[in-house]
Design a protein around this motif. Structure first.
Motif, PDB file in Angstrom:
ATOM      1  N   SER A 189      59.159 -21.093  14.948  1.00  0.00           N
ATOM      2  CA  SER A 189      60.584 -21.523  15.160  1.00  0.00           C
ATOM      3  C   SER A 189      60.890 -21.247  17.055  1.00  0.00           C
ATOM      4  CB  SER A 189      61.511 -20.885  14.434  1.00  0.00           C
ATOM      5  OG  SER A 189      61.437 -21.232  13.182  1.00  0.00           O
ATOM      6  N   SER A 190      60.279 -20.334  17.364  1.00  0.00           N
ATOM      7  CA  SER A 190      60.370 -19.699  18.825  1.00  0.00           C
ATOM      8  C   SER A 190      59.501 -18.939  19.129  1.00  0.00           C
ATOM      9  CB  SER A 190      61.771 -19.295  19.204  1.00  0.00           C
ATOM     10  OG  SER A 190      61.759 -18.097  18.347  1.00  0.00           O
ATOM     11  N   LEU A 191      59.104 -19.075  20.465  1.00  0.00           N
ATOM     12  CA  LEU A 191      57.976 -18.060  21.208  1.00  0.00           C
ATOM     13  C   LEU A 191      58.686 -17.737  22.559  1.00  0.00           C
ATOM     14  CD1 LEU A 191      54.198 -18.585  20.964  1.00  0.00           C
ATOM     15  CD2 LEU A 191      55.321 -17.670  22.983  1.00  0.00           C
ATOM     16  N   ASP A 192      58.701 -16.429  22.693  1.00  0.00           N
ATOM     17  CA  ASP A 192      59.429 -16.037  24.028  1.00  0.00           C
ATOM     18  C   ASP A 192      58.445 -15.058  24.517  1.00  0.00           C
ATOM     19  OD1 ASP A 192      61.775 -17.906  23.981  1.00  0.00           O
ATOM     20  OD2 ASP A 192      62.496 -16.345  22.544  1.00  0.00           O
ATOM     21  N   ILE A 193      58.148 -14.982  25.797  1.00  0.00           N
ATOM     22  CA  ILE A 193      57.646 -13.924  26.484  1.00  0.00           C
ATOM     23  C   ILE A 193      58.702 -12.662  26.732  1.00  0.00           C
ATOM     24  CG2 ILE A 193      56.261 -12.890  28.480  1.00  0.00           C
ATOM     25  CD1 ILE A 193      55.068 -15.670  28.952  1.00  0.00           C
ATOM     26  N   ALA A 194      58.374 -11.586  26.149  1.00  0.00           N
ATOM     27  CA  ALA A 194      59.585 -10.608  26.317  1.00  0.00           C
ATOM     28  C   ALA A 194      59.192  -9.648  27.552  1.00  0.00           C
ATOM     29  CB  ALA A 194      59.517  -9.697  24.729  1.00  0.00           C
ATOM     30  N   ASP A 195      57.970  -9.537  27.591  1.00  0.00           N
ATOM     31  CA  ASP A 195      57.750  -8.376  28.798  1.00  0.00           C
ATOM     32  C   ASP A 195      56.192  -8.335  29.355  1.00  0.00           C
ATOM     33  OD1 ASP A 195      58.242  -6.589  30.627  1.00  0.00           O
ATOM     34  OD2 ASP A 195      57.848  -4.666  29.218  1.00  0.00           O
ATOM     35  N   ARG A 196      55.956  -7.937  30.470  1.00  0.00           N
ATOM     36  CA  ARG A 196      54.503  -7.812  30.855  1.00  0.00           C
ATOM     37  C   ARG A 196      54.544  -6.389  31.688  1.00  0.00           C
ATOM     38  NH1 ARG A 196      51.463 -12.252  31.734  1.00  0.00           N
ATOM     39  NH2 ARG A 196      52.284 -14.315  31.240  1.00  0.00           N
ATOM     40  N   ALA A 197      53.525  -5.805  30.985  1.00  0.00           N
ATOM     41  CA  ALA A 197      53.159  -4.296  31.408  1.00  0.00           C
ATOM     42  C   ALA A 197      51.698  -3.987  31.614  1.00  0.00           C
ATOM     43  CB  ALA A 197      53.774  -3.422  30.292  1.00  0.00           C
ATOM     44  N   ARG A 198      51.489  -2.862  31.906  1.00  0.00           N
ATOM     45  CA  ARG A 198      50.120  -2.253  32.179  1.00  0.00           C
ATOM     46  C   ARG A 198      49.921  -1.009  31.383  1.00  0.00           C
ATOM     47  NH1 ARG A 198      47.683  -5.435  36.135  1.00  0.00           N
ATOM     48  NH2 ARG A 198      46.022  -4.169  36.211  1.00  0.00           N
ATOM     49  N   THR A 199      48.794  -0.811  30.880  1.00  0.00           N
ATOM     50  CA  THR A 199      48.619   0.426  30.295  1.00  0.00           C
ATOM     51  C   THR A 199      47.210   0.854  30.763  1.00  0.00           C
ATOM     52  OG1 THR A 199      48.510   1.765  28.133  1.00  0.00           O
ATOM     53  CG2 THR A 199      47.612  -0.370  28.194  1.00  0.00           C
ATOM     54  N   GLN A 200      46.626   2.222  30.491  1.00  0.00           N
ATOM     55  CA  GLN A 200      45.365   2.774  30.636  1.00  0.00           C
ATOM     56  C   GLN A 200      44.764   2.701  29.272  1.00  0.00           C
ATOM     57  OE1 GLN A 200      45.050   3.952  33.870  1.00  0.00           O
ATOM     58  NE2 GLN A 200      43.092   4.425  33.606  1.00  0.00           N
ATOM     59  N   SER A 201      43.598   2.058  29.372  1.00  0.00           N
ATOM     60  CA  SER A 201      42.658   1.888  28.492  1.00  0.00           C
ATOM     61  C   SER A 201      41.158   2.216  28.945  1.00  0.00           C
ATOM     62  CB  SER A 201      42.649   0.742  27.741  1.00  0.00           C
ATOM     63  OG  SER A 201      42.013   0.680  26.716  1.00  0.00           O
ATOM     64  N   ASP A 202      40.560   3.117  28.438  1.00  0.00           N
ATOM     65  CA  ASP A 202      38.976   3.007  28.831  1.00  0.00           C
ATOM     66  C   ASP A 202      38.990   3.352  30.366  1.00  0.00           C
ATOM     67  OD1 ASP A 202      38.085   0.936  26.314  1.00  0.00           O
ATOM     68  OD2 ASP A 202      38.132   3.156  25.956  1.00  0.00           O
ATOM     69  N   ASP A 203      39.850   3.921  31.163  1.00  0.00           N
ATOM     70  CA  ASP A 203      40.013   4.127  32.342  1.00  0.00           C
ATOM     71  C   ASP A 203      40.001   2.922  33.262  1.00  0.00           C
ATOM     72  OD1 ASP A 203      39.376   7.018  32.032  1.00  0.00           O
ATOM     73  OD2 ASP A 203      37.317   6.707  31.832  1.00  0.00           O
ATOM     74  N   HIS A 204      40.451   1.862  32.433  1.00  0.00           N
ATOM     75  CA  HIS A 204      40.648   0.713  33.129  1.00  0.00           C
ATOM     76  C   HIS A 204      42.152   0.072  33.057  1.00  0.00           C
ATOM     77  CE1 HIS A 204      36.595   0.083  34.434  1.00  0.00           C
ATOM     78  NE2 HIS A 204      36.240   0.176  33.194  1.00  0.00           N
ATOM     79  N   ARG A 205      42.897  -0.356  33.813  1.00  0.00           N
ATOM     80  CA  ARG A 205      44.093  -1.133  34.058  1.00  0.00           C
ATOM     81  C   ARG A 205      44.143  -2.228  33.278  1.00  0.00           C
ATOM     82  NH1 ARG A 205      47.665   2.837  34.893  1.00  0.00           N
ATOM     83  NH2 ARG A 205      49.333   1.195  35.634  1.00  0.00           N
ATOM     84  N   VAL A 206      44.473  -2.346  31.955  1.00  0.00           N
ATOM     85  CA  VAL A 206      44.644  -3.509  31.135  1.00  0.00           C
ATOM     86  C   VAL A 206      45.879  -4.166  31.180  1.00  0.00           C
ATOM     87  CG1 VAL A 206      43.947  -4.362  28.807  1.00  0.00           C
ATOM     88  CG2 VAL A 206      42.664  -2.487  29.703  1.00  0.00           C
ATOM     89  N   PRO A 207      45.988  -5.244  31.477  1.00  0.00           N
ATOM     90  CA  PRO A 207      47.378  -5.771  31.493  1.00  0.00           C
ATOM     91  C   PRO A 207      47.839  -6.364  29.865  1.00  0.00           C
ATOM     92  CG  PRO A 207      45.910  -7.419  32.172  1.00  0.00           C
ATOM     93  CD  PRO A 207      44.997  -6.186  31.983  1.00  0.00           C
ATOM     94  N   LEU A 208      48.936  -6.189  29.509  1.00  0.00           N
ATOM     95  CA  LEU A 208      49.585  -6.165  28.414  1.00  0.00           C
ATOM     96  C   LEU A 208      50.528  -7.414  28.505  1.00  0.00           C
ATOM     97  CD1 LEU A 208      49.814  -2.692  26.907  1.00  0.00           C
ATOM     98  CD2 LEU A 208      47.749  -4.455  26.463  1.00  0.00           C
ATOM     99  N   VAL A 209      50.763  -8.045  27.451  1.00  0.00           N
ATOM    100  CA  VAL A 209      51.771  -9.080  27.160  1.00  0.00           C
ATOM    101  C   VAL A 209      52.582  -9.002  25.963  1.00  0.00           C
ATOM    102  CG1 VAL A 209      52.409 -11.300  27.135  1.00  0.00           C
ATOM    103  CG2 VAL A 209      50.572 -11.044  28.561  1.00  0.00           C
ATOM    104  N   MET A 210      53.700  -8.957  25.975  1.00  0.00           N
ATOM    105  CA  MET A 210      54.675  -8.889  24.651  1.00  0.00           C
ATOM    106  C   MET A 210      55.631 -10.115  24.680  1.00  0.00           C
ATOM    107  SD  MET A 210      57.757  -6.044  23.882  1.00  0.00           S
ATOM    108  CE  MET A 210      56.748  -4.637  24.243  1.00  0.00           C
TER     109      MET A 210
END
Length: 244
Positions: A189-210
């Motif tokens: 019915s709908s798809l919205d990008i709520a947020d974009r963030a970054r987190t630490q994972s395995d010593d690398h900056r991994v971009p995340l999408v919500m």
């Protein structure tokens, strides 16, 4: 002694009958409050007990509190007018318990239970203990029997749910999410990008999408595990929980 007996006269609204009605409201609303407290809801033991007992007291005041000013043919009061205001007042309290967050509505059942507790208190205050007892019993039928039944019907029916999904960017996860919905015959019915963030994972900056994804179809009510199993999905939150 005569004054004490007169004060306890049921006809004046302060007799053993009215005390019993208040206690019935107190006990029954406490029972519902215990169930809500056990479920971890915002309107728990104290709120439900206060609402039910106060509703009974207001109704008793409505029935007997103006007897000293009534004059046949001169001063006539409708006792139902005060009782009617309880329903309106509880509506404002219930509205404050309903929360909308990211398209998900929470608190409807809790708000309805407060309204129900007020009705039980009113029944007790009106001298209708059997009806108050019956509705209290039906409350537990609704909570404990209808909750799994509702989930079963949603799983078999065309339920519509909103999921907040957090996934790792750049891995084609969104494509896999849409493919999963298609394979399960879920209509988006709908798809919205709520947020974009970054987190630490395995010593690398991994971009995340919500994203906020809303779809309907058979089994949409229990799609959390399916969505969480997609490679690259970090978190899945389901909205519109029926057990609120």
């Amino acid at each position: 002694m005569t004054h004490v007996l007169a004060a306890m006269d049921s006809a004046h609204g302060q007799g053993w009958r009215q005390l019993g009605e208040l206690l019935v409201a107190f006990v029954l609303s406490s029972v519902i409050g215990l169930e809500r407290q056990f479920q971890g809801k915002s309107a728990g033991l104290r709120t439900q007990t206060i609402v039910g007992t106060a509703s009974a007291l207001i109704l008793i005041v409505s029935k007997y509190g103006f007897s000293d000013v009534l004059q046949p043919g001169t001063v006539v009061l409708d006792p139902s007018r005060v009782a009617a205001q309880i329903v309106s007042g509880i509506g404002f309290l219930g509205a404050g318990l309903i929360i909308t967050c990211r398209g998900a509505i929470r608190g409807l059942t809790t708000a309805a239970s407060v309204w129900e507790t007020a009705a039980i208190g009113m029944a007790a205050g009106a001298g209708l203990p059997l009806l108050a007892l019956l509705v209290t019993g039906l409350h537990f039928v609704i909570v404990f029997a209808y909750t799994p039944l509702g989930r079963l019907m949603s799983a078999r029916g065309q339920a519509e749910r909103t999921y907040t999904i957090t996934y790792e960017d750049g891995r084609g996860v969104l494509r896999d999410l849409l493919a999963t919905c298609t394979s399960h015959s879920w209509t988006i019915s709908s798809l919205d990008i709520a947020d974009r963030a970054r987190t630490q994972s395995d010593d690398h900056r991994v971009p995340l999408v919500m994203i906020s994804l809303r779809f309907h179809g058979r089994g949409a009510d229990a799609a959390t595990s399916t969505l969480a199993g997609i490679d690259g999905v970090v978190r899945v939150d389901q909205g519109e929980d029926e057990n609120d």
